[in-house]
Each structure stands twice: as C-alpha cells, then as structure tokens.
Design a protein around this motif. Sequence first.
Motif, short mmCIF file in Angstrom:
data_model
loop_
_atom_site.label_atom_id
_atom_site.label_comp_id
_atom_site.label_asym_id
_atom_site.label_seq_id
_atom_site.Cartn_x
_atom_site.Cartn_y
_atom_site.Cartn_z
N HIS A 158 0.77 -1.36 -0.05
CA HIS A 158 -0.02 0.09 -0.13
C HIS A 158 0.76 1.31 0.18
CE1 HIS A 158 -2.98 2.92 1.15
NE2 HIS A 158 -3.98 2.06 0.79
N LEU A 159 0.31 2.44 -0.66
CA LEU A 159 1.03 3.53 -0.80
C LEU A 159 1.28 4.17 0.64
CD1 LEU A 159 1.84 5.55 -3.10
CD2 LEU A 159 -0.31 6.63 -2.52
N GLU A 160 0.66 3.85 1.63
CA GLU A 160 0.71 4.39 3.07
C GLU A 160 2.25 3.67 3.67
OE1 GLU A 160 -0.10 6.66 4.51
OE2 GLU A 160 -1.95 7.26 3.54
N ASN A 210 3.03 11.86 5.40
CA ASN A 210 3.39 12.10 4.12
C ASN A 210 3.40 13.65 4.05
OD1 ASN A 210 2.93 9.46 3.02
ND2 ASN A 210 0.68 9.95 3.42
N ASN A 213 -2.59 10.01 -4.68
CA ASN A 213 -3.41 9.02 -5.08
C ASN A 213 -4.78 9.39 -5.69
OD1 ASN A 213 -5.07 10.25 -3.16
ND2 ASN A 213 -4.11 9.24 -1.54
N ARG A 214 -5.68 8.64 -5.67
CA ARG A 214 -6.90 8.86 -6.65
C ARG A 214 -7.72 9.68 -6.05
NH1 ARG A 214 -9.91 3.29 -6.13
NH2 ARG A 214 -7.79 2.19 -6.18
N GLY A 272 -3.29 11.31 1.90
CA GLY A 272 -3.29 10.18 2.90
C GLY A 272 -3.89 10.25 4.31
N GLY A 325 -5.95 3.01 5.02
CA GLY A 325 -5.63 2.36 3.66
C GLY A 325 -6.18 0.95 3.77
N ASN A 376 -2.60 0.47 -5.34
CA ASN A 376 -2.23 0.34 -4.01
C ASN A 376 -2.51 1.71 -2.94
OD1 ASN A 376 -0.51 2.38 -5.17
ND2 ASN A 376 1.32 1.62 -4.36
N ASP A 377 -3.87 2.41 -3.81
CA ASP A 377 -4.01 3.56 -3.04
C ASP A 377 -5.47 3.51 -2.89
OD1 ASP A 377 -4.98 3.85 -5.63
OD2 ASP A 377 -4.30 5.68 -6.31
N TYR A 388 -8.75 3.28 0.05
CA TYR A 388 -8.73 3.61 1.51
C TYR A 388 -10.30 3.14 1.83
CZ TYR A 388 -4.81 6.66 1.25
OH TYR A 388 -3.54 6.87 1.36
#
Length: 299
Positions: A34-36, A75, A83-84, A96, A275, A284-285, A287
């Motif tokens: 995951h991006l987080e 972040n 992210n999206r 995030g 996430g 990977n973004d 939530y």
Amino acid sequence: PYTLIGVNNAYARGLSGTGKTIAIVDTDYHSGTHLEIVDKSNAGKVSTYGALTYGNATDGWHGVHVAGTAASDYNGNSSSFTNRYTSGAYPLLNYGTMGVAYAAGLHISDFATSESGSYNKHRASATSSAKSAGAIVQNNSWGTGNCKTSTGCAYTIDVALTRQANNGTSDSQTLADWIGDSASNHADYISAFDSFQETGVVVFSAGNDENSTEVNVRGGLPLLATELAEAWLVVGNLDVSGSTISSSSVSRKGNQCGQAAEFCIYADGEDITAGIGNASSSTNDSYGVYSGTSMAAPM
C-alpha cells in the motif's frame, strides 16, 4: 480520535515511533504494498513471518487497515505523494492518512495461518519472530468466535475461568478442552507471549458485543494465565461525539472490561479511515472506513 488518547501530546514531545517496530498479527492483507507504507517498506522497515492471507471485496482488508492505523507513513505536503483522491470527493485524503506511530517499522504475520496443522503453533512462532525482529508491541485485533452484538460473544474470559474452576484443569488444558487444539500448543503460545513481554507489550481487542460484560477470552488471557499480566492491554471501543466528554456524548461499542479492568482501556474506534487493499495487487491507493475494537486497539 488521536487527540482523545493524547497522541498529539506525544508528537509535541518528538515521539513518532522512530527506531521502533510494531508487530501486527491479523489477516486479510493486500497482495501489493500500500502507498501508505511504501516508504518504510523501501527503507527495509517492513518484515513478515509466514504465509499471509489476502483480502477481497467480500471479506475486506482488515489487516491492511489495522496496520495502517498503527503506522501509516507521514506524508506531509509532499508533492510526490499522489493517490486517486488528490481531487474530487475526498479532499481530506489529498495526502493520505497518518498512523499513530507513523515512523515505526512493521512486522506482519497472519493469525489465520497454520503450522503443522495448528493455528496456535503458528501464532507462537510469529510471536517469537516478532520478538527477534525487535518489536516492542504486538497488536492483535482479533478474537475467538464471532464476537458481535448481532451474534453474541460466547467465548468470553469468564467462561474459561468457570470451566477451569469446575474441572481443575491447567490453563492450557482448559483452553484445549474448550476451543480446541492440543494443550501443548496452547502452552507454547502462552510461553511465547511470556517471552515477548520481556521486551514488549501484547495488545488485544476486547470484542464487539455491546451486551457482553466480559472481554473475549483472547484479550482476557492474563486472568487465566496470570504470568502474562505484567505487560498486556485489552482495548475496548467508545464512540465519542462532540467536543466535550459526558454521558450523552460517549457510548460503548463493544465488550465491557469486566474482570479484565486492571489491564483494559478504551479508545474511539468508530469510523476510522485507513488504507485497504484492492483486487489488483498493483492498485495500492485504496482507503476504507472501518469501525470496532479492532480499530481502537492499534491506537
């Protein structure tokens, strides 16, 4: 929920989890990264033990959410974090989410994985692995049975204590006779906890049954295996609304502490955004908003 438990005060004193590792024992993870937690993963601060179960749209991504609540990266206002949700319906997710100990590393394992046919054997090995990895806390947002208000919570610690008193059995044999597996595997798991407590704290969620006056047997284990009482927390869930604390603004959303009151605390685990996974390992973004003692525990 962070200010309710005083995390802002910890941040003001420079505490962020730097140099520490949090062990997460959960299930339903994401097959990607995951991006987080990409930054900490790239920095070699994420380790795993054993096979992991991956979530899906039906079962959700419980483990991803719990791990993110504990230690999602900070972040800031970094333009490199996208992210999206950078624009659109969720502007607060532009950057995030941030975990409680955002700078900490993670050690990940799965309570739903077995070893030599035993879940408890695997959990014991995972606990030992977490200690070897230097984890100072192990979060367990799970319990035995389906512990919800809609179904009840049959496996509470008071039942185990009553069974032991009636049958005169050892701690491990009491658990084996009641919830299955061998007494030796239960004993090894208890021993692994005891060893982990030499350098860390074990945390369990209390359960999500508002009608239960006692915590789940897993969270209340030190009442049975008393050697575990020195470094153990079981966490319940409170829904806190408004800016002040009063009987009208606080409602309990899970099991009572009961006999575990000495090592039981509460946090607000309602409507926690963190996430989650996705059917595609490369996405990977994602939530999600989850609620329960599972969300309160990693705080």
